[in-house]
Structure formats: structure tokens, C-alpha cells
Design an enzyme around this catalytic site. Structure first.
Site, PDB file in Angstrom:
ATOM      1  CG  ASP A  12      -1.724  -1.320   1.281  1.00  0.00           C
ATOM      2  OD1 ASP A  12      -2.292  -1.714   0.258  1.00  0.00           O
ATOM      3  OD2 ASP A  12      -1.712  -1.951   2.349  1.00  0.00           O
ATOM      4  CE  LYS A  15       2.795  -2.422  -5.037  1.00  0.00           C
ATOM      5  NZ  LYS A  15       2.733  -2.505  -3.598  1.00  0.00           N
ATOM      6  N   GLY A  39      -4.391  -4.446  -4.159  1.00  0.00           N
ATOM      7  CA  GLY A  39      -5.414  -3.423  -4.382  1.00  0.00           C
ATOM      8  C   GLY A  39      -4.724  -2.122  -4.713  1.00  0.00           C
ATOM      9  CG  HIS A  40      -2.081  -1.510  -7.398  1.00  0.00           C
ATOM     10  ND1 HIS A  40      -1.281  -1.960  -8.410  1.00  0.00           N
ATOM     11  CD2 HIS A  40      -1.524  -1.962  -6.268  1.00  0.00           C
ATOM     12  CE1 HIS A  40      -0.278  -2.653  -7.900  1.00  0.00           C
ATOM     13  NE2 HIS A  40      -0.422  -2.672  -6.602  1.00  0.00           N
ATOM     14  CD  GLN A 223       0.467  -9.246  -2.851  1.00  0.00           C
ATOM     15  OE1 GLN A 223       1.125  -9.942  -3.593  1.00  0.00           O
ATOM     16  NE2 GLN A 223      -0.740  -8.861  -3.165  1.00  0.00           N
TER      17      GLN A 223
HETATM   18  P1  IMP Z   1      -2.577 -13.159   1.536  1.00  0.00           P
HETATM   19  O1  IMP Z   1      -1.692 -12.557   0.491  1.00  0.00           O
HETATM   20  O2  IMP Z   1      -4.042 -12.947   1.288  1.00  0.00           O
HETATM   21  O3  IMP Z   1      -2.239 -14.594   1.825  1.00  0.00           O
HETATM   22  O4  IMP Z   1      -2.277 -12.379   2.920  1.00  0.00           O
HETATM   23  C1  IMP Z   1      -1.029 -12.488   3.592  1.00  0.00           C
HETATM   24  C2  IMP Z   1      -0.640 -11.154   4.216  1.00  0.00           C
HETATM   25  O5  IMP Z   1      -0.319 -10.220   3.188  1.00  0.00           O
HETATM   26  C3  IMP Z   1      -1.735 -10.500   5.068  1.00  0.00           C
HETATM   27  O6  IMP Z   1      -1.111  -9.821   6.157  1.00  0.00           O
HETATM   28  C4  IMP Z   1      -2.347  -9.484   4.118  1.00  0.00           C
HETATM   29  O7  IMP Z   1      -2.947  -8.416   4.809  1.00  0.00           O
HETATM   30  C5  IMP Z   1      -1.105  -9.043   3.351  1.00  0.00           C
HETATM   31  N1  IMP Z   1      -1.404  -8.527   1.997  1.00  0.00           N
HETATM   32  C6  IMP Z   1      -1.739  -9.242   0.917  1.00  0.00           C
HETATM   33  N2  IMP Z   1      -1.902  -8.441  -0.146  1.00  0.00           N
HETATM   34  C7  IMP Z   1      -1.646  -7.195   0.260  1.00  0.00           C
HETATM   35  C8  IMP Z   1      -1.605  -5.921  -0.400  1.00  0.00           C
HETATM   36  O8  IMP Z   1      -1.815  -5.786  -1.610  1.00  0.00           O
HETATM   37  N3  IMP Z   1      -1.289  -4.851   0.388  1.00  0.00           N
HETATM   38  C9  IMP Z   1      -0.996  -4.979   1.707  1.00  0.00           C
HETATM   39  N4  IMP Z   1      -1.008  -6.139   2.359  1.00  0.00           N
HETATM   40  C10 IMP Z   1      -1.330  -7.241   1.644  1.00  0.00           C
END
Ligand code: IMP
Length: 437
Positions: A12, A15, A39-40, A223
Site C-alpha cells: 500500500d 504503487k 489493491g491499487h 504486495q
Molecule cells: P494473503 O496474500 O491474502 O495470503 O495475505 C497475507 C498477508 O499479506 C496478510 O497480512 C495481508 O494483509 C497481506 N497482503 C496481501 N496483499 C496485500 C496488499 O496488496 N497490500 C498490503 N497487504 C497485503
């Protein structure tokens, strides 16, 4: 030219806006890992786009976008997103969106397994996005996943769903949830997979040919570094490799063809989900966290969860710079700090009384960290929309220079608001070269 863009913190970092800005200068934008857990948010005039699975370049109708082999793709989410942006006036055709035949598919049982896994962990849960990302990557590593190319054969798709579901249902039932039915999954997937067919492509070959034809390629990480399954705050991480090496594997591009790496860094830190966060603002600093959360709109763009807020962590960001080999940094959300009297920056850690200047591997150690802070004066004036570095208040300039010195990388771009033109590009920076070449 092939540039990778990577978040340096826990995601977050903003990007979306930077990719969107750079996309103007590039021909192709490709993602290489993750799925619709990302989520962008991208703002164009009065239109706000939230992109999860599709690269941010998709809203430029003259760009080609690629979903690389390192991704996990939920076909339902894929078409929901395409239909959503079509409603907003952006058409997406197979000519300009290519999906790797080697990417893995997220199935409904992956979502169910994500839920049961989090329930099973109780207080130790990861706080995942519950999109089925982790279980899909588990199947990939377990060599039973369903790849896009497999799904193109109705017989193989049926066979794999039946076989994998048998296993998945054992766990699902164990946790008191209704078992899923293979015929229902197949009925849901078959039309989606047929709709996917024209988008399927040998994307690494496509990218290799594009490079030979001197096309400019942007590799968009989702991420971020500290969520990387190898280098992040394990086990509180995602299940893929957002770091620069992951770009090579996940897009199928030789490492030495990558010409530059851009880090996206926010002026403060946030984290969603569970896991260690050394500079998190706790109780006494909650009013500051609240202010940042409101001014910075720090709520998950996918899950709407409030993000945990904290001070800039120079140790963690230096670690990210070293791992990824950042050539330049885009510093985002400077304006969010406009009202603060003082701003703290973590410049070192102590663990059990001992000074540590590197990022520990063990999440238990990370929880014991006591940050060493330096406090800088705030600038207490409006920076929203400023487009030249010299026009920033002197204390804001000092803050930016301080961060750059402590991370050891140039800051080449500063974002002073969500709109494209609310941006400073620093003269004579590596970043400026990427915008002008
Ligand atoms: P998963 O990717 O759904 O397995 O989540 C694993 C961890 O990554 C969790 O702490 C989520 O909140 C975090 N996470 C996954 N995608 C994002 C993102 O796009 N932004 C911020 N945190 C993320």
C-alpha cells in the site's frame, strides 16, 4: 528497457499512482506474482479505479498488459474486474491483455481453505485477505495446482478439480464447514475458462519478443518486500516473491535483461493484517495514527480494513533497498504529514538491550525490537500538489533528504497528492532518466 517496481514496506505504498505515471512512457506493463489480494487505487480526473488483478497500465488503452506465470488467478475475480472497468469506460480485449498459460488458477476450494487455515491458527492467524492466495500457491509447490494451460482442456480440468477437491474437502469438513461439490465448481468454472481462452498466451516468449523489438516493459510488483515469503516477516507474509528476483522468475525474464529497479516508499509505514511492525504507533500515539489514517485514507482498498500506522523505519527500508537493489525511490504521501509538529524516524533497533542495524529473520525477535528514533521538526504547511522540490517547505526538504541518506538510495520522485500531476520529479535523478528516455 525493463524496469521493476516494488513496494519497500508492507504494501500500500502508493504503487498504483507511480505505475500509472510511468506507464505513459512504457509499452507493456506486466505483473509477476500474487493475485487479487493486491489493491491499487488509480485516480484519473474524476474517475477512481481500484485494480486488484490487472496491472495499473490497463487503464491506458494503448498499453499491453500481461499477467505473468508467477501469478495465481481467480477467473471469477478476473472477469469481474474487466467488467467493472468496462463500466467505467475502459475496454479490455485479448489483444492488449495476455494471461500466462503457466499461471495457476485459484479455485473456490482455495478460498474455503484460506478461511479454515485462518480459523485453525486462531490468535496466531496471518490476517490474510481470504482470497485463496496461500492455498493456491501451496498447490503449486505441491505440484497438484491447475495451470491456465491445463484448464483449457475440459477433461484435465474435470480430473484435477475432482482429485484436488477430495483432498481439500477432508480439511474443510474437519473444520465443520460444508464440503464443496466438484460438479458445482466445474459448472461455475467451465464458462469462465472458455471466456479466458482468447487471453491465454506464452507470455515469457511474448515479453522476449517485445524486448527484442525495443519495447519498454514495466514489471509491476504487488504486495511488497516485507511481505515476501522468503525475505519478509515470515510467517506473517504473503505466499509469493514480490522482491526483484521474483520479477525475473514470475515474468519469465532473464535477470540480466532487467535494467532498473524502482522502490516505492511511503513517508510513514502501514501494515494490514497481523505480524510484527516495529515502529507501529501504539496507545499514546493513537491520535497521530488516527490523523494519518484519515488524511492518508489508510483503509484497505480491497478489504476496507483500517491499516495499522507507524513511523518511517529506515532499517527496514534499507534492508529492502539492499535486497532489491533499488536504483531510485519514489516517495509517496508527503502531504499526509503536513499537520504534524514533529516526525519520528527509526534509525536503528535494540533487541534485549543490544543495538542491531539489520533486519532480524525471526518474527519473535522482531516483536522484541525497541526502535531508536530521531525526531525531526514538522513543516506545518500545505504541500498538496507542489511540483518542484525547491518549493517544498524547508523542513519537508530536510525530511526527504534525511530519509534518502538513511536508506542510501536517491529519492527521484515525490508524490504530493493522489492526482497524476501532484508529483515532483527530481532533476538529474535516475528516475528522471526513466521518464525521459
Ligand atoms: P494473503 O496474500 O491474502 O495470503 O495475505 C497475507 C498477508 O499479506 C496478510 O497480512 C495481508 O494483509 C497481506 N497482503 C496481501 N496483499 C496485500 C496488499 O496488496 N497490500 C498490503 N497487504 C497485503
Amino acid at each position: 528497457m525493463i524496469i521493476v517496481i516494488i513496494g519497500a514496506q508492507w504494501g500500500d505504498e502508493g504503487k498504483g499512482k507511480v505505475v500509472d505515471l510511468l506507464a505513459d512512457r512504457f509499452d507493456i506493463v506486466s505483473r509477476y506474482q500474487g493475485g487479487h489480494n493486491a489493491g491499487h487505487s488509480v485516480y484519473v480526473g474524476d474517475r477512481a479505479f481500484v485494480l486488484r488483478l490487472l496491472p495499473s497500465g490497463i487503464i491506458h488503452e494503448d498499453k499491453t498488459c500481461v499477467l505473468g506465470n508467477g501469478m495465481v488467478i481467480d477467473p471469477k475475480a478476473f472477469f469481474e474486474e474487466i467488467d467493472q472497468i468496462a463500466e467505467q469506460g475502459v475496454e479490455v480485449s485479448p489483444e492488449r491483455l495476455k494471461v500466462s498459460s503457466r499461471a495457476h488458477l485459484i479455485m473456490p476450494y482455495h478460498r474455503a481453505l484460506d478461511h479454515t487455515s485462518e480459523e485453525r491458527l486462531g490468535n496466531e492467524k496471518i490476517g490474510t485477505t481470504l482470497r485463496g492466495i496461500g492455498p493456491a500457491y501451496e498447490d503449486k509447490a505441491g505440484r497438484r495446482g491447475i495451470r491456465v494451460a491445463d484448464a483449457m482442456s475440459p477433461e484435465i480440468l474435470k480430473l484435477r478439480i475432482e482429485r484436488n477437491l477430495e483432498e481439500a474437502n477432508r480439511i474443510i469438513v474437519l473444520y465443520g464447514t460444508q464440503p464443496l461439490r466438484a460438479d458445482e465448481i466445474l459448472a461455475e468454472m467451465t464458462p469462465l475458462v472458455e471466456r479466458l481462452r482468447p487471453f491465454v498466451c506464452e507470455t515469457s516468449h511474448f515479453l522476449a519478443e517485445a524486448r527484442k523489438a525495443k519495447k519498454k516493459i514495466l514489471l509491476e510488483g504487488a504486495q511488497a518486500t516485507l511481505l515476501d515469503v522468503d525475505h519478509g516477516t515470515y510467517p506473517y507474509v504473503t505466499s509469493s516473491n514480490p522482491t526483484a528476483g521474483g520479477a525475473s522468475v514470475g515474468a519469465g525474464i532473464p535477470p540480466h535483461h532487467i535494467t532498473g529497479v524502482l522502490g516505492i516508499v511511503r513517508t510513514y509505514a502501514t501494515r494490514v493484517g497481523e505480524g510484527p511492525f516495529p515502529t507501529e504507533m501504539l496507545d499514546t500515539e493513537e491520535p497521530i495514527a488516527h490523523l494519518i489514517r484519515e488524511r492518508g485514507n489508510e483503509y484497505g482498498s480491497v478489504t476496507k480494513r483500517p491499516r495499522r500506522c507507524g513511523w518511517f523505519d529506515a532499517v527496514a527500508t534499507r534492508y529492502a533497498a539492499e535486497l532489491n537493489g533499488f536504483d531510485s525511490i519514489a516517495l509517496t504521501k508527503l502531504d499526509v504529514l503536513d499537520e504534524l509538529d514533529e516526525i519520528k524516524v527509526c534509525v536503528g533497533y535494540t533487541i534485549n538491550g543490544e543495538r542491531v542495524d539489520t533486519f532480524p529473520a525471526v518474527s519473535h525477535d522482531l516483536r522484541q525490537i525497541e526502535p531508536i528514533y530521531e525526531t525531526l521538526p514538522g513543516w506545518k504547511s500545505d504541500t498538496l500538489g507542489i511540483t518542484e522540490f525547491d518549493r517544498l517547505p524547508v523542513n519537508a526538504q530536510r525530511y526527504v533528504r534525511f530519509l534518502s541518506e538513511h536508506v542510501g538510495v536517491e529519492i527521484g520522485l515525490i508524490s504530493t497528492g493522489p492526482e497524476r500531476d501532484q508529483t515532483i520529479i527530481l532533476k538529474d535523478s535516475v528516475m528522471e532518466g526513466w521518464f525521459t528516455n
